[in-house]
Design a protein around this motif. Sequence first.
Motif, PDB file in Angstrom:
ATOM      1  N   LEU B  10     -54.496 -24.501   7.869  1.00  0.00           N
ATOM      2  CA  LEU B  10     -55.148 -24.053   6.632  1.00  0.00           C
ATOM      3  C   LEU B  10     -56.665 -24.202   6.744  1.00  0.00           C
ATOM      4  CD1 LEU B  10     -54.550 -22.995   3.786  1.00  0.00           C
ATOM      5  CD2 LEU B  10     -54.345 -25.347   3.023  1.00  0.00           C
ATOM      6  N   ILE B  11     -57.101 -25.315   7.316  1.00  0.00           N
ATOM      7  CA  ILE B  11     -58.539 -25.548   7.505  1.00  0.00           C
ATOM      8  C   ILE B  11     -59.115 -24.502   8.466  1.00  0.00           C
ATOM      9  CG2 ILE B  11     -60.215 -27.129   8.557  1.00  0.00           C
ATOM     10  CD1 ILE B  11     -58.455 -29.429   7.472  1.00  0.00           C
ATOM     11  N   VAL B  12     -58.395 -24.250   9.549  1.00  0.00           N
ATOM     12  CA  VAL B  12     -58.892 -23.275  10.537  1.00  0.00           C
ATOM     13  C   VAL B  12     -58.991 -21.885   9.900  1.00  0.00           C
ATOM     14  CG1 VAL B  12     -58.304 -22.085  12.687  1.00  0.00           C
ATOM     15  CG2 VAL B  12     -58.092 -24.570  12.548  1.00  0.00           C
ATOM     16  N   VAL B  13     -57.953 -21.520   9.155  1.00  0.00           N
ATOM     17  CA  VAL B  13     -57.964 -20.203   8.491  1.00  0.00           C
ATOM     18  C   VAL B  13     -59.112 -20.130   7.483  1.00  0.00           C
ATOM     19  CG1 VAL B  13     -56.694 -18.748   6.861  1.00  0.00           C
ATOM     20  CG2 VAL B  13     -55.527 -19.671   8.867  1.00  0.00           C
ATOM     21  N   SER B  14     -59.340 -21.198   6.752  1.00  0.00           N
ATOM     22  CA  SER B  14     -60.435 -21.219   5.768  1.00  0.00           C
ATOM     23  C   SER B  14     -61.780 -21.031   6.461  1.00  0.00           C
ATOM     24  CB  SER B  14     -60.458 -22.544   5.012  1.00  0.00           C
ATOM     25  OG  SER B  14     -59.278 -22.746   4.303  1.00  0.00           O
ATOM     26  N   GLY B  15     -61.980 -21.775   7.532  1.00  0.00           N
ATOM     27  CA  GLY B  15     -63.243 -21.657   8.262  1.00  0.00           C
ATOM     28  C   GLY B  15     -63.436 -20.263   8.820  1.00  0.00           C
ATOM     29  N   ALA B  16     -62.369 -19.732   9.412  1.00  0.00           N
ATOM     30  CA  ALA B  16     -62.450 -18.396  10.004  1.00  0.00           C
ATOM     31  C   ALA B  16     -62.742 -17.342   8.931  1.00  0.00           C
ATOM     32  CB  ALA B  16     -61.143 -18.067  10.733  1.00  0.00           C
ATOM     33  N   THR B  17     -62.083 -17.480   7.797  1.00  0.00           N
ATOM     34  CA  THR B  17     -62.282 -16.509   6.713  1.00  0.00           C
ATOM     35  C   THR B  17     -63.697 -16.597   6.160  1.00  0.00           C
ATOM     36  OG1 THR B  17     -59.965 -16.854   6.132  1.00  0.00           O
ATOM     37  CG2 THR B  17     -61.296 -15.641   4.558  1.00  0.00           C
ATOM     38  N   LEU B  18     -64.193 -17.813   6.052  1.00  0.00           N
ATOM     39  CA  LEU B  18     -65.570 -17.998   5.565  1.00  0.00           C
ATOM     40  C   LEU B  18     -66.552 -17.327   6.526  1.00  0.00           C
ATOM     41  CD1 LEU B  18     -67.200 -19.439   3.307  1.00  0.00           C
ATOM     42  CD2 LEU B  18     -67.360 -21.406   4.813  1.00  0.00           C
ATOM     43  N   GLY B  19     -66.313 -17.509   7.817  1.00  0.00           N
ATOM     44  CA  GLY B  19     -67.177 -16.867   8.811  1.00  0.00           C
ATOM     45  C   GLY B  19     -67.096 -15.354   8.749  1.00  0.00           C
ATOM     46  N   LEU B  20     -65.878 -14.850   8.616  1.00  0.00           N
ATOM     47  CA  LEU B  20     -65.670 -13.390   8.574  1.00  0.00           C
ATOM     48  C   LEU B  20     -66.341 -12.782   7.347  1.00  0.00           C
ATOM     49  CD1 LEU B  20     -64.111 -10.880   9.732  1.00  0.00           C
ATOM     50  CD2 LEU B  20     -62.247 -11.508   8.181  1.00  0.00           C
ATOM     51  N   LEU B  21     -66.020 -13.335   6.191  1.00  0.00           N
ATOM     52  CA  LEU B  21     -66.572 -12.761   4.956  1.00  0.00           C
ATOM     53  C   LEU B  21     -68.062 -13.027   4.825  1.00  0.00           C
ATOM     54  CD1 LEU B  21     -63.659 -13.457   2.426  1.00  0.00           C
ATOM     55  CD2 LEU B  21     -64.429 -11.268   3.293  1.00  0.00           C
ATOM     56  N   GLY B  22     -68.512 -14.130   5.415  1.00  0.00           N
ATOM     57  CA  GLY B  22     -69.953 -14.431   5.389  1.00  0.00           C
ATOM     58  C   GLY B  22     -70.759 -13.342   6.075  1.00  0.00           C
ATOM     59  N   VAL B  23     -70.223 -12.810   7.147  1.00  0.00           N
ATOM     60  CA  VAL B  23     -70.924 -11.719   7.849  1.00  0.00           C
ATOM     61  C   VAL B  23     -70.664 -10.377   7.158  1.00  0.00           C
ATOM     62  CG1 VAL B  23     -71.156 -10.489  10.038  1.00  0.00           C
ATOM     63  CG2 VAL B  23     -70.813 -12.960  10.041  1.00  0.00           C
ATOM     64  N   LEU B  24     -69.408 -10.175   6.768  1.00  0.00           N
ATOM     65  CA  LEU B  24     -69.057  -8.870   6.169  1.00  0.00           C
ATOM     66  C   LEU B  24     -69.794  -8.614   4.852  1.00  0.00           C
ATOM     67  CD1 LEU B  24     -65.229  -8.434   6.867  1.00  0.00           C
ATOM     68  CD2 LEU B  24     -67.151  -7.281   7.949  1.00  0.00           C
ATOM     69  N   LEU B  25     -69.999  -9.673   4.073  1.00  0.00           N
ATOM     70  CA  LEU B  25     -70.715  -9.467   2.809  1.00  0.00           C
ATOM     71  C   LEU B  25     -72.143  -8.978   3.056  1.00  0.00           C
ATOM     72  CD1 LEU B  25     -69.356 -12.437   0.681  1.00  0.00           C
ATOM     73  CD2 LEU B  25     -69.255 -10.041   0.046  1.00  0.00           C
ATOM     74  N   ALA B  26     -72.735  -9.388   4.169  1.00  0.00           N
ATOM     75  CA  ALA B  26     -74.063  -8.863   4.514  1.00  0.00           C
ATOM     76  C   ALA B  26     -73.949  -7.397   4.951  1.00  0.00           C
ATOM     77  CB  ALA B  26     -74.694  -9.701   5.628  1.00  0.00           C
ATOM     78  N   VAL B  27     -72.876  -7.075   5.664  1.00  0.00           N
ATOM     79  CA  VAL B  27     -72.662  -5.678   6.055  1.00  0.00           C
ATOM     80  C   VAL B  27     -72.458  -4.802   4.814  1.00  0.00           C
ATOM     81  CG1 VAL B  27     -71.079  -4.125   7.268  1.00  0.00           C
ATOM     82  CG2 VAL B  27     -71.697  -6.313   8.305  1.00  0.00           C
ATOM     83  N   TRP B  28     -71.781  -5.361   3.818  1.00  0.00           N
ATOM     84  CA  TRP B  28     -71.471  -4.611   2.602  1.00  0.00           C
ATOM     85  C   TRP B  28     -72.620  -4.585   1.605  1.00  0.00           C
ATOM     86  CZ3 TRP B  28     -66.251  -7.637   2.316  1.00  0.00           C
ATOM     87  CH2 TRP B  28     -65.346  -7.061   3.220  1.00  0.00           C
TER      88      TRP B  28
END
Lengths: 179, 360
Positions: B10-28
Amino acid sequence: MIRDLFDKFLLLGLVAVAVAIALVLGGFFGQDDALITQKRNPAVERAMQEKARSAFLLETYQPVEHLMLSDRHAEALLKLQEFDKTFPGEPHTMILRGSILVTQGVLSEGLAQYAAAVKINGDYVDEKSSLHRRDEINQLVESAVPAIRKSLQVASTPTLEKSLRDAYYLQSRLAGGCE
Amino acid sequence: MPVFDRHFWLIVVSGATLGLLGVLLAVWGNPDNSGICVSCFVENSAGALGLHDNPRMQYIRPELIGFVFGAILSSRLLGEFRSRGGSAVMPRFFSGLFLIVGCAVFIGCPIKLFLRLTAGDLTALVGLAGLIIGVWFGIRSLAAGVHLGRSEKQRDGSGLWVPALFLLLLVLVLVKPAFVRFSVTGSAALHAPALISLAAGLFLGFLAQRSRFCVTASIRDFLLMGRRAPLIWGLFAFFIVATATSVASGGFNFGYYGQPGSHHDVFWSLLGMALVGWLSVIIGGCPFRQLIKAGEGDSDAGMVVLGMLVGGGVVQSWEIAATAAGVNSFGKVAVLVGIAFVIILTLFYRERGTVPGSAT
């Protein structure tokens, strides 16, 4: 949570307040000046101010731009000196002066003027602004950085180091960020 | 090595999702390298509410609302919502204010620090060093007996006030009354569509509440337990996924110069993040974690969030926030005052006579 009559009374009061708020916002107690904006809409005001400022600057500085287009740079610089007295600290004066200086080959001073203007008004690097000069500044930075670095390899001077800092600053502002 | 149980993943998924959305929100649409930045978002939201008048930094960021509501949803669903608080309330308020000071001088919260790093911004390395130093000081403070006091169970509903504030912010985002300000130029004019931001915030808030993910806690636990700490693996996942997404989206720009939202005043970047790290350990979480805890009903974290909001107004109004030109004198003094604050906090809240070697 509701234990006795007093609690019920309080709950009724809460419901009454909620209804009253809805009625006020719905205009039941008459169209209040605040609701129909006694003052002008601030968002519209800001947009108008922004547009008016840009239009004012472009119109006021048009003689300078005309002189620049005619390659009468010395006269343009003199005109800008007059604007310094009329509008002290105005970034538009700085940015036009920077443009002229760069055209004349005075890179250090030109960069300093551009950087000073952008520090005061970030609209010059903002695509959404009618004042933006992104392409011009981008071209300047792209040519200036390698040239200054090359010069620094030959001889390092405070002027060159400042110019490089100004160029990096403009580069960073062009890249974006939270300002 | 850690225990590879459900909580770990759960922690790994949370971290990965934060990283993914952190970059994607800048793309969006969010500013470059600031897809998620709690401090920048708080400054933007403070501006929208009229707490400062920088016209380039005024927008209520729906991501913040999403974080809190996602945490509420998660904690309610799993019975973890508990109204609690009453521990060192005013120090927590000022801690929130100084968290934003430290972040504003660096130009970014701990999440943005890692987003900048994963986008190739080498100026963030100094901030990372500062954050680690600050976390270390925080650990030393805790070891020396610094304790803000236990959070007590509060009466029903007291933990709902800060979520209620964010509900009001949501109404303001949707209704857009005239008194709320929205920038037309500047970084606050750059934003992903509101619904996408809100949805991303909700999802991240939900995951973060479930996993207890926190950037500074990851570093803290790594310093205490090494690789056995599950949270550091979450941070690792964040780093890997964010880097890959940056490269794939074309946002990776390796270098020290010309990076968006960065400056070269290395000493002050280090000091600003050291302040953030130290405070975060003492108050129990980074700015992001404080939002999540506020959503769980923790009104102590709620006070930190209120302090952050006021701090967002102060750093812009008082010209404390750094810019690409560097840190001005106001920012330098503010960080030093913040360091003095955390030292005083450490002195006053140190339980003496209970730790070996401490003064009696």
